[in-house]
Scaffold this motif. Structure first.
Motif, PDB file in Angstrom:
ATOM      1  N   ILE B 115       0.840  -1.206   0.000  1.00 47.86           N
ATOM      2  CA  ILE B 115       0.000   0.000   0.000  1.00 47.86           C
ATOM      3  C   ILE B 115       0.875   1.255   0.000  1.00 47.86           C
ATOM      4  CG2 ILE B 115      -1.596   1.371   1.407  1.00 47.86           C
ATOM      5  CD1 ILE B 115      -2.790  -1.386   2.314  1.00 47.86           C
ATOM      6  N   LEU B 116       1.926   1.230   0.817  1.00 52.39           N
ATOM      7  CA  LEU B 116       2.804   2.399   0.881  1.00 52.39           C
ATOM      8  C   LEU B 116       3.514   2.635  -0.447  1.00 52.39           C
ATOM      9  CD1 LEU B 116       4.459   1.898   4.398  1.00 52.39           C
ATOM     10  CD2 LEU B 116       2.645   3.498   3.780  1.00 52.39           C
ATOM     11  N   ILE B 117       3.872   1.547  -1.118  1.00 51.78           N
ATOM     12  CA  ILE B 117       4.737   1.680  -2.299  1.00 51.78           C
ATOM     13  C   ILE B 117       3.921   1.870  -3.575  1.00 51.78           C
ATOM     14  CG2 ILE B 117       6.369   0.442  -3.788  1.00 51.78           C
ATOM     15  CD1 ILE B 117       7.320  -0.892  -1.064  1.00 51.78           C
ATOM     16  N   VAL B 118       2.808   1.134  -3.719  1.00 53.10           N
ATOM     17  CA  VAL B 118       2.112   1.211  -5.010  1.00 53.10           C
ATOM     18  C   VAL B 118       1.133   2.386  -5.071  1.00 53.10           C
ATOM     19  CG1 VAL B 118       0.829  -0.048  -6.749  1.00 53.10           C
ATOM     20  CG2 VAL B 118       2.548  -1.235  -5.383  1.00 53.10           C
ATOM     21  N   PRO B 119       0.021   2.378  -4.301  1.00 53.62           N
ATOM     22  CA  PRO B 119      -0.845   3.548  -4.460  1.00 53.62           C
ATOM     23  C   PRO B 119      -0.256   4.824  -3.872  1.00 53.62           C
ATOM     24  CG  PRO B 119      -1.824   1.972  -2.925  1.00 53.62           C
ATOM     25  CD  PRO B 119      -0.546   1.371  -3.394  1.00 53.62           C
ATOM     26  N   MET B 120       0.507   4.711  -2.763  1.00 52.49           N
ATOM     27  CA  MET B 120       1.003   5.932  -2.133  1.00 52.49           C
ATOM     28  C   MET B 120       2.351   6.384  -2.680  1.00 52.49           C
ATOM     29  SD  MET B 120      -0.312   5.244   1.755  1.00 52.49           S
ATOM     30  CE  MET B 120       0.227   6.856   2.312  1.00 52.49           C
ATOM     31  N   ARG B 121       2.935   5.555  -3.522  1.00 52.99           N
ATOM     32  CA  ARG B 121       4.152   5.946  -4.247  1.00 52.99           C
ATOM     33  C   ARG B 121       5.338   6.325  -3.365  1.00 52.99           C
ATOM     34  NH1 ARG B 121       3.479   6.491  -9.512  1.00 52.99           N
ATOM     35  NH2 ARG B 121       1.364   6.343 -10.314  1.00 52.99           N
ATOM     36  N   LEU B 122       5.458   5.721  -2.185  1.00 50.89           N
ATOM     37  CA  LEU B 122       6.655   5.945  -1.390  1.00 50.89           C
ATOM     38  C   LEU B 122       7.803   5.133  -1.993  1.00 50.89           C
ATOM     39  CD1 LEU B 122       5.688   5.762   2.395  1.00 50.89           C
ATOM     40  CD2 LEU B 122       6.445   7.725   1.092  1.00 50.89           C
ATOM     41  N   PRO B 123       9.024   5.628  -1.892  1.00 48.99           N
ATOM     42  CA  PRO B 123      10.146   4.802  -2.354  1.00 48.99           C
ATOM     43  C   PRO B 123      10.210   3.522  -1.510  1.00 48.99           C
ATOM     44  CG  PRO B 123      10.857   7.050  -1.842  1.00 48.99           C
ATOM     45  CD  PRO B 123       9.445   6.922  -1.368  1.00 48.99           C
TER      46      PRO B 123
END
Lengths: 507, 330
Positions: B115-123
């Motif tokens: 969730i953090l990486i794909v929709p929220m685009r965090l590295p």
């Protein structure tokens, strides 16, 4: 008047391929000088030879009458040549002041940075350009135009005598461009020269004094902007005679129309941004529609809109099968569209994957079999296309990066042909491939159309458009402005249409 | 293609040729061990070696998928510590609930990463660093800072302590099944190919209409699940949930993947070579233990780490050389 910059007979080759053959450029103090030319004409190589990025192979360069050879961009900067790149070399996370005074900070008696003085100086710098912003804020909080002006302010504060601007307006809106222009006029008034690189020809007539035109690594013309017009500049850029262009343009604009099948794609007044403002066109089964236009006329942006890569701000798109504008490439592919992108390396191939895998990537949903990939069918398809398109390779399992450009391009074509699309969008399909492969690729495209496919062809090579297209949509500055029948179309007629300025009909 | 029978074979060799450095090094070390140490080839050593390293192999497999997309998962070590406690708490109900519960807890951490990486685009580095700290804290909270003993009466400890057949422990059987399934997914499914394509060029993958989002979510769920399974092995093999374990496991996993020839930038990778990489790193310790056992030298655990670093460097150097000569041959 003494020249500020004088470059004569500059030569430069990369790995034996000449990029500059006989380039010259003369800039006098306090003038705004434009540098124009088609893609690959050598504009940026010439600039880089001046700013110390490249070292020239031959020719003379002088600055204020003295022999000049910058070893590095830093060296050029110290000599008063500042370059404002498209990607700004500023630090967005630091304050506006820091960005302007960095490297030349005012110091107080203790040798520490005198921030009040720094802010004052930065503010004064910007107010000279009529900009009043809080210089203590982070640079990144301001829009692109302001950042660009800060870059210019920094250049001027470092006592630049020449400011080079590479496509300065490409990311600005109309109002921001006006601000930029007034800054450029201020620079000129202060005796600072500006070298202005742009493919928006209209802009040149607003702010430039003289223009140098390059083609194929040579300087082909230097003109006073007041004594030329757009048609003249385009004729120079393309190496055609302006009378030939305007004369043939008048006759070929209305010709006979060929037989066509059902309409499968239509765009009505599509706009996605500044680069694509109003494009309308239709594509029918069994025809190749060419998109003609200069660099920056909105051809690639039109393709991106059709393929669901840019969202529409205006207008409508009807896809094969009757659907509306796609929201993603997956939508567009499902509707029967394939897109061979212009930048093969970045947007096309997956370099470390095998030819086989690259060829079937877009086809994967249809190769599914019992949860896995139907490898037998995959092999059949790959073998078929390798044979049918004459792809030269050692093995279908070798990494695609090992193939020549022409063969890579054939694999990309095969990738989309294998999905059996109704419409293929080809953006510069033969760029960077050798002549033999080029003919073969064009034959593949022809075969696809003969089987009932439709093609939207984008090419900077007018010959390719003229020979290939059944109809040509002419684009200028983000708008589709006219349509030419392919039959009887000549290169000069196409060029005339591209150069044609609606409010000044060629004589 | 004249010889279609050769097609697949050449395909496998083609992709894995660049990773053969790990096999050369592994073979050399095994031969060295067999010749130098009497008990190196014993059933006991083989069994305990495989059992201990099953944890590292399984997290390396998950890590391999993440790295092939060009991402990273730093959370695996502490997620394993967390799930070892979950499995220990569930152990009275037997092996199946403990196994499923541990893996599910790992997948849940993977879902947070996704969730953090794909929709929220965090590295990925930042996102998984956050879940790493959260998992460590969470493990201390749910365990009360104590090791949590498993229920010795239930079947749970069989997994980590008994042999399936011969010297082969149950853990390594599960790891082998997982490796084969993942190998098939990577080499034979659209999902696997999408994973590699994303690492090769995410932009091109999107333009081809590949399901980029789904594949990226998958790799983080998978990595979380693998870490969860490693935690189950940990609890089962040592008889307790271990809130303080897992430190540095992510680096061991990354090292195994890299030694296996997977590019940290993504786009290229191999399941067998990753397993080989994990075995190789484990074997360095195993050999050093035998060397210490001979009594001629005595190396502290710290020196062993230094030596392992040196071996890692040597294998990567070997691989770079083999790659270069393979490219020249083409």
């Amino acid at each position: 008047m003494q020249q500020l910059v004088s470059m004569r007979q500059v030569r430069k080759s990369f790995a034996g391929v000449p990029a500059l053959r006989d380039a010259s450029l003369e800039i006098v103090p306090g003038e705004v000088h434009a540098l124009i030319g088609q893609n690959g004409a050598g504009k940026s190589t010439l600039i880089k030879c001046l700013t110390g990025v490249h070292r020239r192979d031959g020719g003379q360069v002088s600055l204020s009458g003295r022999e000049f050879a910058a070893d590095s961009p830093r060296d050029a900067q110290d000599s008063g040549i500042a370059t404002i790149y498209q990607e700004l070399n500023l630090v967005p996370l630091r304050s506006v002041t820091e960005n302007i005074v960095m490297g030349a900070e005012p110091k107080n008696r203790l040798g520490l940075i005198d921030w009040p003085a720094a802010h004052r100086r930065a503010g004064e710098m910007l107010s000279r350009f009529g900009i009043d912003i809080d210089v203590r804020q982070r640079l990144g909080r301001y829009p692109a135009a302001i950042q660009q002006l800060v870059a210019i302010a920094r250049a001027v504060s470092l006592d630049a005598r020449l400011v080079i601007m590479d496509e300065p307006t490409s990311s600005l809106d109309d109002r921001e461009i006006e601000t930029l222009f007034s800054v450029v006029r201020n620079l000129r008034a202060e005796g600072i020269s500006v070298l202005y690189v742009s493919h928006f020809l209209d802009e040149l007539f607003q702010i430039c004094d003289r223009v140098t035109v390059m083609r194929d690594g040579c300087t082909v013309a230097v003109r006073e902007i007041a004594r030329t017009d757009k048609l003249g500049l385009i004729a120079d850029m393309l190496g055609r005679d302006r009378n030939e262009i305007s004369a043939s343009g008048m006759t070929a604009l209305d010709g006979p129309r060929g037989e066509v099948g059902a309409e499968i794609l239509s765009l009505g007044h599509v706009a996605t941004g500044r680069s694509l403002r109003d494009a309308s066109l239709t594509v029918r089964q069994g025809e190749i529609v060419g998109l003609g236009g200069l660099l920056g006329s909105g051809r690639t942006e039109t393709a991106r809109a059709i393929f669901g890569l840019d969202s529409l701000k205006h207008g409508e798109i009807t896809l094969p099968g009757g659907g509306g504008a796609p929201r993603s490439p997956a939508d567009a592919i499902a509707a029967g569209i394939g897109f061979v992108a212009e930048d093969r390396k970045a947007e096309g191939i997956v370099p470390d994957m095998s030819v086989r895998e690259n060829l079937t990537l877009a086809l994967l949903p249809r190769l599914r079999h019992a949860g896995g990939i139907d490898t037998r069918r995959e092999r059949e398809i790959v073998d078929h296309f390798i044979r049918a398109l004459g792809i030269k390779l050692a093995s279908a399992d070798q990494p695609i990066r090992q193939l020549s450009g022409g063969n890579q391009q054939k694999v990309l074509l095969a990738r989309w042909l294998a999905t059996r699309p109704d419409l293929l969008i080809l953006d510069e399909p033969t760029r960077g491939v050798d002549v033999g492969a080029k003919r073969e690729i064009q034959a593949i495209i022809r075969d696809f159309v003969a089987d009932g496919g439709a093609v939207l062809l984008i090419s900077s090579e007018f010959e390719e458009i003229v020979e290939g297209a059944d109809r040509v949509i002419v684009m200028q500055e983000g708008r589709s402005v006219s349509e030419l029948p392919g039959e009887g179309l000549t290169e000069s007629a196409l060029i005339a249409a591209i150069a044609h300025v609606p409010d000044e009909v060629p004589a | 293609m004249a010889n279609t029978d050769m097609f697949d074979l050449r395909g496998m060799v083609g992709r894995h040729a660049q990773m053969s450095g790990v096999w050369v090094a592994l073979a050399a070390m095994i031969i060295f061990g067999l010749l130098r140490y009497e008990n190196f080839g014993s059933a006991y050593n083989l069994g305990s070696f495989l059992n201990y390293n099953s944890m590292f192999i399984i997290i390396s497999l998950g890590m391999c998928f993440v790295i092939m997309t060009g991402g990273i998962d730093l959370s695996v070590g502490y997620v394993a510590a967390f799930t070892s406690i979950v499995a220990a708490y569930l152990s009275p109900w037997g092996i199946v609930p403990a196994l499923i519960g541990g893996v599910a807890a790992g997948v849940a951490f993977g879902a947070v990463n996704a969730i953090l990486i794909v929709p929220m685009r965090l590295p990925p580095f930042i996102a998984t660093l956050s879940t790493m700290l959260a998992a460590k804290g969470g493990a201390l909270v749910i365990s009360g800072k104590q090791t949590v003993a498993v229920d010795w009466e239930s079947s749970f400890t069989k997994l980590g302590m008994e042999k399936a057949f011969g010297p082969i422990p149950w853990t390594i059987v599960l790891v082998a099944i997982a490796a084969v399934v993942l190998w098939i997914i990577l080499e034979r499914t659209a999902l696997g190919r999408t994973v590699l394509a994303i690492g090769g060029s995410e932009e091109a993958s999107g333009l081809m209409g590949l399901k980029v989002t789904r594949a990226k979510v998958f790799v983080y769920l998978l990595s979380g699940g693998c870490a969860g399974l490693a935690g189950v092995f940990l609890a089962s093999g040592f008889g307790a949930g271990q809130p303080l374990e897992g430190t540095g496991w992510e680096l061991t996993a990354i090292a195994s993947v890299v030694v296996g020839g997977t590019l940290l930038t993504g786009g290229l990778g191999s399941i067998p070579a990753t397993v080989g990489g994990a075995l190789l790193l484990g074997l360095v310790f195993n050999l050093l233990n035998f060397e210490n056992g001979r009594g001629t030298i005595s190396l502290s655990a710290y020196w062993q780490m230094v030596i392992r670093g040196g071996v890692l460097f040597a294998v990567i150097l070997l691989q770079a050389r083999m790659n270069k000569s393979a490219d020249r041959a083409n």
